[in-house]
Design a protein around this motif. Structure first.
Motif: not given
Length: 130
Positions: A38-42, A90-104
Motif C-alpha cells: 500500500w501507499a498513500l496517494s497524493a 474519509s474521516d482522515a481525508g486520505k487516499n490510498i492505493v493498494f494491492s492484495i496478492s493471494f499467496i495461499g
C-alpha cells in the motif's frame, strides 16, 4: 458518501504509474493468505481507496482457478470495505492505493477469505493512520 455495496471501475487500480509507485515506494505487510502492498496517494480520487487484486500464475496454472480466487477476493472486499477502511479514510481525508496478492497454497473457501479480508482491512486501517 453513501454506503453502497458496489465496486466500480474508479475503485480499481489500473494506472501503470501508480502501480509502479506502489511496488517501488510503498509499504507492505503479510496477512496470510494475502500479501498487501500500500501507499498513500497524493492525487485526488473519487473514492478514498483504489485496489488491485492479483493471483500468481506460477502457483495457479489454470486461469479458471485464478479467476475464481479473484472473484472471491473482490466480493469479500466489496461487502466489507465500508466497515473499517472507507469510513476511516474519509474521516482522515486520505487516499490510498493498494494491492492484495493471494499467496495461499490452495483455493480457499469464501467464508475463510471473507474472515481474513476483515482482518486485512483492519490491519491496513491501522497502518494508514500511524
Amino acid at each position: 458518501m453513501s454506503k453502497t455495496y458496489t465496486f466500480t471501475k474508479e475503485e480499481r487500480l489500473c494506472n501503470k504509474k501508480l502501480i509502479d509507485q506502489l511496488y517501488h515506494n510503498g509499504s507492505s505487510f503479510l496477512c496470510y493468505p494475502f500479501k498487501v502492498s500500500w501507499a498513500l496517494s497524493a492525487d485526488p480520487q473519487p473514492f478514498p481507496a483504489q485496489v488491485l487484486f492479483s493471483v500468481s500464475k506460477k502457483r495457479y496454472k489454470k486461469a479458471v482457478d485464478r479467476n475464481l480466487i479473484k472473484r472471491r477476493l473482490r466480493e469479500a472486499y466489496r461487502l466489507n470495505k465500508h466497515q473499517s477502511l472507507y469510513s476511516l479514510l474519509s474521516d482522515a481525508g486520505k487516499n490510498i492505493v493498494f494491492s492484495i496478492s493471494f499467496i495461499g497454497k490452495e483455493i480457499a473457501p469464501y467464508d475463510f477469505i471473507e474472515k481474513k479480508m476483515l482482518k486485512l482491512l483492519s490491519q491496513l486501517s491501522e497502518q494508514v493512520t500511524k
